[in-house]
Write an enzyme that holds these catalytic residues in place. Structure first.
Site, PDB file in Angstrom:
ATOM      1  N   ASP A 148       7.156  18.522  -3.454  1.00 42.55           N
ATOM      2  CA  ASP A 148       7.066  16.808  -3.180  1.00 42.55           C
ATOM      3  C   ASP A 148       6.475  15.591  -3.570  1.00 42.55           C
ATOM      4  O   ASP A 148       6.786  16.044  -4.499  1.00 42.55           O
ATOM      5  CB  ASP A 148       5.783  16.301  -2.015  1.00 42.55           C
ATOM      6  CG  ASP A 148       4.448  16.472  -2.241  1.00 42.55           C
ATOM      7  OD1 ASP A 148       4.742  15.470  -3.490  1.00 42.55           O
ATOM      8  OD2 ASP A 148       3.604  16.772  -1.612  1.00 42.55           O
TER       9      ASP A 148
ATOM     10  N   ALA B 223      -1.352   8.180   4.632  1.00 43.48           N
ATOM     11  CA  ALA B 223      -2.479   7.865   5.222  1.00 43.48           C
ATOM     12  C   ALA B 223      -1.916   6.360   6.468  1.00 43.48           C
ATOM     13  O   ALA B 223      -1.011   5.579   6.109  1.00 43.48           O
ATOM     14  CB  ALA B 223      -3.731   7.119   4.374  1.00 43.48           C
TER      15      ALA B 223
ATOM     16  N   THR C 149      -5.412  19.000  -1.592  1.00 47.75           N
ATOM     17  CA  THR C 149      -5.578  18.150  -2.054  1.00 47.75           C
ATOM     18  C   THR C 149      -6.270  18.654  -3.429  1.00 47.75           C
ATOM     19  O   THR C 149      -7.880  18.527  -3.268  1.00 47.75           O
ATOM     20  CB  THR C 149      -4.700  16.646  -1.638  1.00 47.75           C
ATOM     21  OG1 THR C 149      -4.353  16.540  -0.881  1.00 47.75           O
ATOM     22  CG2 THR C 149      -5.017  15.967  -3.208  1.00 47.75           C
TER      23      THR C 149
ATOM     24  N   HIS D  43       0.755  14.032  -6.238  1.00 48.46           N
ATOM     25  CA  HIS D  43       0.503  12.213  -4.903  1.00 48.46           C
ATOM     26  C   HIS D  43       1.341  11.408  -4.940  1.00 48.46           C
ATOM     27  O   HIS D  43       0.823  10.296  -4.798  1.00 48.46           O
ATOM     28  CB  HIS D  43      -0.515  12.043  -5.823  1.00 48.46           C
ATOM     29  CG  HIS D  43      -2.057  11.683  -4.604  1.00 48.46           C
ATOM     30  ND1 HIS D  43      -3.076  12.943  -4.509  1.00 48.46           N
ATOM     31  CD2 HIS D  43      -2.160  11.068  -3.705  1.00 48.46           C
ATOM     32  CE1 HIS D  43      -3.658  12.462  -3.190  1.00 48.46           C
ATOM     33  NE2 HIS D  43      -2.730  11.548  -2.458  1.00 48.46           N
TER      34      HIS D  43
ATOM     35  N   GLN E 246      -3.644  18.078   6.236  1.00 45.43           N
ATOM     36  CA  GLN E 246      -4.681  17.920   4.687  1.00 45.43           C
ATOM     37  C   GLN E 246      -6.115  17.688   4.595  1.00 45.43           C
ATOM     38  O   GLN E 246      -6.404  17.545   4.656  1.00 45.43           O
ATOM     39  CB  GLN E 246      -3.891  17.244   3.723  1.00 45.43           C
ATOM     40  CG  GLN E 246      -3.968  16.652   2.577  1.00 45.43           C
ATOM     41  CD  GLN E 246      -4.855  15.719   2.256  1.00 45.43           C
ATOM     42  OE1 GLN E 246      -5.356  15.386   4.230  1.00 45.43           O
ATOM     43  NE2 GLN E 246      -5.909  14.947   1.493  1.00 45.43           N
TER      44      GLN E 246
ATOM     45  N   TYR F 165       0.455  -1.397  -0.021  1.00 46.15           N
ATOM     46  CA  TYR F 165       0.199   0.028  -0.524  1.00 46.15           C
ATOM     47  C   TYR F 165       0.801   1.540   0.291  1.00 46.15           C
ATOM     48  O   TYR F 165       0.620   1.725  -0.993  1.00 46.15           O
ATOM     49  CB  TYR F 165      -0.604   0.322   0.958  1.00 46.15           C
ATOM     50  CG  TYR F 165      -1.257   1.237   1.194  1.00 46.15           C
ATOM     51  CD1 TYR F 165      -2.881   1.790   0.520  1.00 46.15           C
ATOM     52  CD2 TYR F 165      -1.183   2.206   2.232  1.00 46.15           C
ATOM     53  CE1 TYR F 165      -3.477   2.406   0.533  1.00 46.15           C
ATOM     54  CE2 TYR F 165      -2.438   3.847   2.499  1.00 46.15           C
ATOM     55  CZ  TYR F 165      -2.970   4.044   1.223  1.00 46.15           C
ATOM     56  OH  TYR F 165      -3.188   5.157   1.557  1.00 46.15           O
TER      57      TYR F 165
END
Length: 355
Positions: free
Chosen positions: A279, A75, A156, A248, A128, A20
């Site tokens: 990023d 996450a 986002t 992302h 976020q 993940y």
């Protein structure tokens, strides 16, 4: 150091949870491309103009920090270590770094900020969020972040739909195990009492929705997920306090450029009106220096912080941040710099090329 933590994390984690974090969209070309892009750049040092002590401090929305490294939002930290987001928060605060905690955190934002305050008197925690199609849900999330003591919001904008994560589909990882939840989505308007609201993804959201967000809070709002310079311009015109160049982490589209390759054009479009952050692909201190020379005020690190968390908990996250900041300071010295702004665009070339 970072490689050792990565190897330890891979050995420690459930393979499904490892996939993940490590995985991305499609064939994961962008995941690899974010890191590989930095290998195409080289730094041209200046000489006889440095300082025994460098000033690497940076002013960011709602925070002045000692180094230009931010913990990017990722996450489900409790899947990776029992300390979860609390451990990450304490580590970031102790190292003087901004932490961006996310909508998909497995610890509520108020508890994340409280953990950060255990480690430092003045932590900087940003929240976020994804814009929700229902305005009242977005506003409820904003109020939670404000009450918790967050100093900025990061919205986002590159997720109109969920990315197709090949590894997760192969592993059947479509939901969190029992006992884990995206805690910030609990008890929001329209949800059953103490029930969970789905994290929103909607292609119908627009700049108008961003404008509404900017009007519902006095916190600075950074826009994350910008690759096109025209979008950076629109974000600034709407009142964004910062722009984050990001794809992302390769988890949305597998057909976009590496984030760092988009940075120079975005920085030119913003023209210093607000800070530009990057990023995606930062793995060493020299990567930080390249990003700053190409126009970033600071960089975000996601997967490296998570590997540190999985390997050694709070101590692992601290080791990642300290290593990156020390390597960056060393690179700045080697480039003849006294401060971050001494890293200029003409100090970066493509490998094998000169002017």
């Amino acid at each position: 150091m970072l490689r050792a933590l990565y190897d330890a994390a891979r050995k420690t984690l459930d393979p499904v949870h490892y996939d993940y974090v490590a995985g991305g969209a499609g064939e994961e070309r962008v995941v690899a491309g974010n890191e590989g892009a930095f290998d195409r750049y080289a730094l041209l040092p200046r000489v006889l103009c440095g300082s025994e002590v460098r000033d690497t401090a940076v002013d960011l929305p709602g925070a002045r920090r000692a180094a230009p490294v931010v913990v990017a939002p990722t996450a489900f930290h409790r899947l990776l270590h029992p300390g979860g987001e609390r451990a990450t928060a304490r580590a970031a605060a102790a190292e003087g770094a901004v932490l961006v905690t996310g909508t998909a955190a497995t610890t509520a934002v108020a508890d994340v900020v409280a953990a950060a305050r255990e480690a430092a008197a003045d932590p900087a925690v940003w929240f976020q969020l994804y814009l929700h199609p229902r305005r009242e849900v977005t506003e409820a999330l904003v109020r939670r972040a404000e009450r918790a003591g967050c100093t900025a919001l990061v919205v986002t904008v590159d997720s109109p739909v969920f990315g197709r994560h090949t590894r997760d589909l192969r592993n059947g990882f479509t939901d969190l195990p029992p006992g884990y939840a995206a805690e910030n989505m609990r008890g929001l308007p329209g949800a059953p009492p103490d029930g969970l609201t789905d994290i929103p993804m909607s292609p119908s959201l627009s700049w108008r929705d961003l404008g509404e967000l900017l009007h519902m809070t006095s916190l600075p709002v950074l826009v994350k997920g910008v690759l096109h310079p025209a979008d950076a311009t629109v974000a600034v015109e709407h009142g964004a306090a910062g722009v984050i160049v990001s794809n992302h982490g390769g988890r949305q589209s597998d057909a976009v450029p590496a984030a760092v390759d988009c940075l120079p054009a975005v920085a030119r479009a913003v023209a210093g009106r607000v800070p530009v952050l990057l990023d995606g692909g930062i793995r060493r201190g020299s990567d930080v220096a390249v990003a700053l020379a190409l126009g970033a005020a600071a960089v975000g690190v996601g997967r490296p912080a998570v590997w540190g968390l999985a390997a050694e908990g709070e101590a692992g996250v601290r080791a990642v941040l300290r290593t990156l900041c020390d390597e960056y300071d060393h690179t700045l010295a080697l480039c003849g710099g006294r401060r971050n702004t001494d890293l200029a665009r003409d100090m970066v070339v493509r490998k094998g090329e000169t002017w």
